[in-house]
Design an enzyme around this catalytic site. Structure first.
Site, mmCIF file in Angstrom:
data_model
loop_
_atom_site.group_PDB
_atom_site.id
_atom_site.type_symbol
_atom_site.label_atom_id
_atom_site.label_comp_id
_atom_site.label_asym_id
_atom_site.label_seq_id
_atom_site.Cartn_x
_atom_site.Cartn_y
_atom_site.Cartn_z
ATOM 1 N N ASP A 114 36.264 49.132 0.136
ATOM 2 C CA ASP A 114 37.199 50.251 0.247
ATOM 3 C C ASP A 114 36.786 51.081 1.466
ATOM 4 O OD1 ASP A 114 34.987 51.732 -0.469
ATOM 5 O OD2 ASP A 114 36.105 53.037 -1.832
ATOM 6 N N LYS A 123 40.892 43.156 -2.832
ATOM 7 C CA LYS A 123 40.138 44.337 -3.264
ATOM 8 C C LYS A 123 40.413 44.642 -4.742
ATOM 9 C CE LYS A 123 40.221 49.191 -2.644
ATOM 10 N NZ LYS A 123 41.154 50.160 -2.162
#
Ligand code: SF4
Length: 228
Positions: free
Chosen positions: A158, A139
């Site tokens: 997310d 991420k």
């Protein structure tokens, strides 16, 4: 009084074939592009290093909170070497308000030391190298690659992206890596970076966790979880 039955994401997904899902996603993207044409990362930064540190700080925190901490931080620590030599107890205090300050301090100093040892103090621009840095997962790497290097190597998943893509029936997965894989198979590659930033903005403004504003949502007619 009759009550409206809330549709679940699975209902449409069960009926919908792959071509129909892709066609629906094209319409979703078109509407989100009109609503969030310039969606980009909300973390303030002037370099790849600043974005990398900010993204590490943003875990379990908010971008607004991180943006309050980083001006003083980046004035004091301007290079990877500065962070690599930081006193952990001092840095812990400086980032305290972002939460999880001990593990974030370890990640930032470890990451900066790895940059000094392996990359001449520069932030690398490949997924393979970024995820080898302490405290950097897919991420974080996707944020840096997409927002700074403008490389669409993956899609940031997310909490907003995870929630909204599930509500939209675009994935049934729970694991962010598997969700990312599903989305990479559906969303055109040139839109990967924008797509996650648009969903993050949509999640903050409209599709808010536990109280989504479906009545004003620009994609409510395309969403199997819409309450209107
Ligand atoms: S706000 Fe409602 S209609 Fe819009 S994406 Fe979220 S659940 Fe779907």
């Amino acid at each position: 009084m009759a009550t409206k039955t809330k549709a679940g994401p699975g209902k449409r997904s069960a009926r919908e074939n792959e071509a129909e899902r892709r066609a629906r996603l094209r319409k979703i993207i078109a509407r989100l592009e009109r609503a969030y044409p310039d969606a980009t990362c909300a973390l303030h930064h002037k370099s790849a290093l600043e974005l990398l540190v900010s993204t590490i700080l943003s875990a379990q925190s908010t971008d607004a909170r991180v943006n309050m901490v980083t001006p003083a931080l980046f004035a004091k620590y301007q290079t990877a070497q500065d962070f690599a030599k930081a006193d952990p107890r001092v840095l812990e205090q400086e980032i305290h308000s972002t939460g999880f300050f001990r593990s974030k301090t370890r990640s930032i100093i470890g990451m900066a030391q790895a940059l000094m040892e392996r990359h001449g103090g520069q932030v690398p621009d490949t997924m393979e190298e970024l995820v080898q840095l302490p405290g950097v997962g897919r991420k974080t790497a996707n944020v840096v690659l997409g927002c700074w290097f403008k490389k669409n190597e993956g899609i940031v998943v997310d909490t907003h992206v995870q929630r909204i893509t599930t509500l939209l029936g675009l994935t049934k997965e729970k694991d962010p890596v598997k969700i990312e894989r599903d989305l990479m198979g559906l969303v055109p590659r040139e839109k990967w970076g924008w797509f996650s930033n648009a969903l993050i903005q949509h999640g903050r403004r409209v599709c808010i966790a536990r109280r989504p504003k479906c009545e004003v949502c620009v994609i409510n007619r395309l969403c199997p979880s819409s309450r209107v």
